[in-house]
Design a protein around this motif. Structure first.
Motif, PDB file in Angstrom:
ATOM      1  N   LYS A 105     -22.408 -15.904  -7.448  1.00  0.00           N
ATOM      2  CA  LYS A 105     -21.702 -16.005  -8.728  1.00  0.00           C
ATOM      3  C   LYS A 105     -22.673 -15.948  -9.897  1.00  0.00           C
ATOM      4  O   LYS A 105     -22.356 -15.395 -10.948  1.00  0.00           O
ATOM      5  CB  LYS A 105     -20.907 -17.312  -8.773  1.00  0.00           C
ATOM      6  CG  LYS A 105     -19.728 -17.366  -7.825  1.00  0.00           C
ATOM      7  CD  LYS A 105     -18.565 -16.548  -8.337  1.00  0.00           C
ATOM      8  CE  LYS A 105     -17.947 -17.181  -9.574  1.00  0.00           C
ATOM      9  NZ  LYS A 105     -16.797 -16.388 -10.065  1.00  0.00           N
ATOM     10  N   GLU A 119     -23.326 -12.298 -10.900  1.00  0.00           N
ATOM     11  CA  GLU A 119     -22.214 -11.388 -11.214  1.00  0.00           C
ATOM     12  C   GLU A 119     -22.385 -10.732 -12.581  1.00  0.00           C
ATOM     13  O   GLU A 119     -22.165  -9.521 -12.738  1.00  0.00           O
ATOM     14  CB  GLU A 119     -20.888 -12.161 -11.167  1.00  0.00           C
ATOM     15  CG  GLU A 119     -20.243 -12.169  -9.805  1.00  0.00           C
ATOM     16  CD  GLU A 119     -18.819 -12.689  -9.862  1.00  0.00           C
ATOM     17  OE1 GLU A 119     -17.931 -12.005  -9.337  1.00  0.00           O
ATOM     18  OE2 GLU A 119     -18.608 -13.777 -10.439  1.00  0.00           O
ATOM     19  N   PHE A 120     -22.771 -11.518 -13.586  1.00  0.00           N
ATOM     20  CA  PHE A 120     -22.893 -10.968 -14.927  1.00  0.00           C
ATOM     21  C   PHE A 120     -23.989  -9.890 -14.982  1.00  0.00           C
ATOM     22  O   PHE A 120     -23.801  -8.839 -15.614  1.00  0.00           O
ATOM     23  CB  PHE A 120     -23.191 -12.090 -15.928  1.00  0.00           C
ATOM     24  CG  PHE A 120     -23.406 -11.604 -17.330  1.00  0.00           C
ATOM     25  CD1 PHE A 120     -22.332 -11.202 -18.119  1.00  0.00           C
ATOM     26  CD2 PHE A 120     -24.694 -11.524 -17.863  1.00  0.00           C
ATOM     27  CE1 PHE A 120     -22.540 -10.731 -19.404  1.00  0.00           C
ATOM     28  CE2 PHE A 120     -24.904 -11.053 -19.144  1.00  0.00           C
ATOM     29  CZ  PHE A 120     -23.826 -10.663 -19.928  1.00  0.00           C
ATOM     30  N   GLU A 121     -25.121 -10.160 -14.321  1.00  0.00           N
ATOM     31  CA  GLU A 121     -26.203  -9.181 -14.318  1.00  0.00           C
ATOM     32  C   GLU A 121     -25.768  -7.888 -13.618  1.00  0.00           C
ATOM     33  O   GLU A 121     -26.110  -6.786 -14.054  1.00  0.00           O
ATOM     34  CB  GLU A 121     -27.435  -9.764 -13.610  1.00  0.00           C
ATOM     35  CG  GLU A 121     -28.078 -10.927 -14.331  1.00  0.00           C
ATOM     36  CD  GLU A 121     -29.294 -11.447 -13.584  1.00  0.00           C
ATOM     37  OE1 GLU A 121     -29.914 -10.651 -12.858  1.00  0.00           O
ATOM     38  OE2 GLU A 121     -29.601 -12.639 -13.715  1.00  0.00           O
ATOM     39  N   ILE A 160     -22.643  -6.705 -13.376  1.00  0.00           N
ATOM     40  CA  ILE A 160     -21.708  -5.998 -14.260  1.00  0.00           C
ATOM     41  C   ILE A 160     -22.455  -5.312 -15.400  1.00  0.00           C
ATOM     42  O   ILE A 160     -22.169  -4.153 -15.751  1.00  0.00           O
ATOM     43  CB  ILE A 160     -20.650  -6.980 -14.813  1.00  0.00           C
ATOM     44  CG1 ILE A 160     -19.774  -7.502 -13.674  1.00  0.00           C
ATOM     45  CG2 ILE A 160     -19.798  -6.318 -15.886  1.00  0.00           C
ATOM     46  CD1 ILE A 160     -18.822  -8.611 -14.088  1.00  0.00           C
ATOM     47  N   LYS A 161     -23.450  -5.988 -15.960  1.00  0.00           N
ATOM     48  CA  LYS A 161     -24.225  -5.407 -17.056  1.00  0.00           C
ATOM     49  C   LYS A 161     -24.992  -4.173 -16.596  1.00  0.00           C
ATOM     50  O   LYS A 161     -25.013  -3.141 -17.276  1.00  0.00           O
ATOM     51  CB  LYS A 161     -25.195  -6.459 -17.602  1.00  0.00           C
ATOM     52  CG  LYS A 161     -26.068  -5.959 -18.738  1.00  0.00           C
ATOM     53  CD  LYS A 161     -27.049  -7.042 -19.207  1.00  0.00           C
ATOM     54  CE  LYS A 161     -27.968  -6.515 -20.297  1.00  0.00           C
ATOM     55  NZ  LYS A 161     -28.969  -7.527 -20.707  1.00  0.00           N
TER      56      LYS A 161
END
Length: 632
Positions: free
Chosen positions: A253, A256-258, A260-261
């Motif tokens: 989790k 996840e942001f990395e 998506i980026k």
């Protein structure tokens, strides 16, 4: 040039190497300044058109003496060489593939050329050391040297160790800071196939975008970094997919942001990579993948299946079969570890030690796209495993009996009947109008795969031998997968090679053409033709097939020679004394004819005269068309 030489008459001149001349280019009706490189024949010379950098072979009728007033002007083209790269394969010569790739990429393109010379008082380095940048399909500026490295056609080299001290460049000269851009000597030159167009001078452009440097940086390892395992023994993750072997792929989790980026940056910047030249994919090779959803992903080749490839999407775990055209041999974000972590259930063994489809379907139904809590019970050191996979070399397999190719003697040679005897032949392969490979028609009547014979007379007592060869080849073609691959690629090594029709024929190694991937030039000994093949299309030849002589016999054709006057015709690249028109005319004369031959000489090379219907010399058709002269 045109006004001076348009109405000039040819006069005999004794041409020698390095002499300056005016050259007529008949196809374009142009006159160019040139310099003789070498004398090919008495009537053909190889010249350098030094105002446009083109080398070509022309007839001496196209040459005139260069007037003195035309020698005063310097050369209009610059000879340049790319710095910081060197050829692959351990050679100091560039391969034809690299030259063709460079020509395809730069011809007709507008390029920014940065001259890499720091010593203003002594700038006579030749060829001129340069760095070349040009625009790709997206309009972004690309370093041509890095492009060749990405293609596997060049290796990076440090300039400071290669040049003399008088021309050595500091490592800092390779870096062009933005604030110092105006001080760099740059020239924007249009490299165009039309030499009449003048070079356009432009201004220095900004550096290659940060994104392209970041995602397309070449890596000699060809691998993505292994996934980074969280430091906690318990962490939350999302299950991305379940593998057929029961492997559970999860994305932490926290990552996840990395992910998506990174995916957003790839999609917004990597619109098109252009058309990829033919490329031989290997299992385990890292790549960029355009998925079935038209999005770009980081991937790895899992299996090559004909024209399709099974790839794994490294940051998501799942695999898919896709066409080769959807893969590209580059690394996207090579310094970023894989986001997807493969996991196995602790102390859980499937029934029969193999995960059955219904068990995998159950795991997929329970876990796919779910948020889970991961407890690490037996952590794996992926970095250590990664290094072992990359660098561990095992020698045990090299000692296995099946990997050893036995040393075989050369093929037996077929012999021709004695001189002045007329015998039926078939031409199997044409090298040039005066050099062909023939096969005795009595042997060909029992062809390898029931090909129709041009003669009905089978009175010659050779029938049993070709029949045995035919049966053997049929049997071996049915079980070719049982034959060990060829592992010895020395010159003249006998082998079995797969032709374009999917059948396997007797062949021998001529030379190694490429090293990455390995490609070998072979000659089919029963036909004379050659082809470049990858090693998966080569097999060890059974000793049983070595008892039959090679059927194709290389001969030179007597009775004719290249014409003295043959102006303006396209030449055969590997045999410039003959024109392509003469080659096609000879092929037309040979096709569908009942041919006979008579030996003229057998030492040092086999020389024969070919006849049509036992009486008409086949070469007379070329003589009548003006494509050859009689040779008494």
């Amino acid at each position: 040039m045109v006004a001076t030489y348009e109405n000039s008459k040819w006069e005999p001149v004794k041409w020698e190497n390095d002499m300056h001349c005016a050259v007529n280019i008949p196809d374009k009706n142009q006159w160019r300044r040139g310099q003789i490189i070498r004398m090919v024949t008495d009537t053909l010379v190889e010249v350098l058109l030094y105002d446009v950098g083109v080398e070509l072979v022309v007839n001496i009728n196209c040459l005139r003496e260069l007037q003195e007033n035309l020698k005063t002007m310097g050369r209009l083209s610059l000879e340049c060489s790319l710095v910081d790269i060197r050829p692959t394969g351990g050679s100091d010569k560039w391969t034809a593939t690299a030259c063709d790739c460079l020509s395809l990429y730069l011809t007709g393109a507008v390029a920014t050329i940065i001259i890499q010379v720091c010593d203003k008082e002594n700038n006579t380095t030749w060829p001129l050391p340069v760095k070349i940048f040009c625009r790709d399909e997206k309009g972004e500026r690309v370093d041509v040297s890095k492009y060749l490295i990405k293609k596997g056609l060049a290796l990076r080299e440090t300039r400071i160790n290669k040049l003399d001290n008088s021309h050595s460049l500091s490592q800092k000269s390779l870096e062009i800071p933005q604030e110092q851009g105006e001080s760099v000597v740059t020239k924007c030159i249009k490299i165009n196939s039309d030499p009449d167009k003048k070079a356009a001078v432009g201004i220095s452009e900004p550096k290659v975008t940060e994104f392209r440097e970041k995602i397309l940086e070449p890596r000699t390892t060809g691998c993505y970094k292994p996934p980074a395992i969280p430091n906690q023994k318990v962490f939350e993750a999302v299950v991305s997919c379940i593998g057929d072997d029961g492997t559970i792929f999860v994305v932490p989790k926290l990552s996840e942001f990395e992910l998506i980026k990174m995916m957003d940056e790839i999609q917004s910047n990597l619109k098109c990579l252009g058309l990829l030249e033919p490329y031989f994919w290997k299992k385990g090779e890292a790549c960029a993948v355009r998925g079935s959803d038209t999005m770009w992903y980081r991937g790895k080749v899992m299996e090559v299946i004909g024209s399709t490839i099974r790839v794994q999407y490294l940051d998501h775990g799942f695999t898919e079969k896709i066409p080769q055209c959807h893969l590209y041999p580059i690394l996207l974000y090579p310094d970023t570890p894989q986001f997807c972590i493969p996991c196995q259930l602790y102390n859980t063994i499937p029934v029969g030690n193999v995960w059955q489809p219904d068990a995998v379907e159950l795991l997929q139904e329970l876990l796919s796209k779910r948020e889970v809590e991961i407890h690490i019970m037996n952590p794996t050191d992926y970095n250590k495993k990664y290094e072992e996979e990359r660098w561990e070399i095992r020698f045990e397999d090299l000692l296995l009996p099946e990997t050893e190719t036995p040393i075989l003697p050369p093929y037996l040679s077929s012999s021709l009947p004695p001189p002045e005897e007329l015998y039926a032949v078939q031409v199997k392969h044409v090298v040039s109008p005066s050099e062909v490979y023939i096969c005795l028609d009595s042997v060909e009547s029992c062809s390898l795969f029931n090909q129709h014979s041009d003669t009905e007379d089978s009175g010659v007592g050779w029938e049993s031998e070709p029949e045995s060869l035919e049966e053997a080849l049929r049997r071996f073609n049915k079980s070719m997968e049982t034959f060990p691959p060829l592992t010895d690629f020395r010159t003249e090594m006998p082998c079995l090679a797969e032709y374009d029709d999917g059948l396997w024929y007797r062949a021998k190694i001529v030379s190694i053409k490429e090293f990455n991937p390995l490609a070998v030039l072979v000659q089919f000994v029963d036909y004379g033709s050659t082809e470049k093949l990858t090693v998966n299309r080569l097999r060890q030849i059974p000793l049983h097939l070595m008892q039959y002589p090679a059927r194709a016999i290389k001969v030179l054709l007597a009775g004719f020679k290249p014409p003295l006057r043959d102006v303006g015709k396209t030449r055969i690249p590997y045999c410039p004394k003959w024109s392509m028109e003469a080659l096609w005319a000879m092929i037309d004369c040979l096709q569908g004819k009942q041919l006979y031959a008579s030996s003229m000489a057998q030492v040092p090379e086999q020389m024969v005269t070919l006849y049509e219907d036992k009486q008409y010399p086949i070469h007379m058709s070329l003589v009548e068309m003006g494509l050859a002269d009689r040779d008494e």
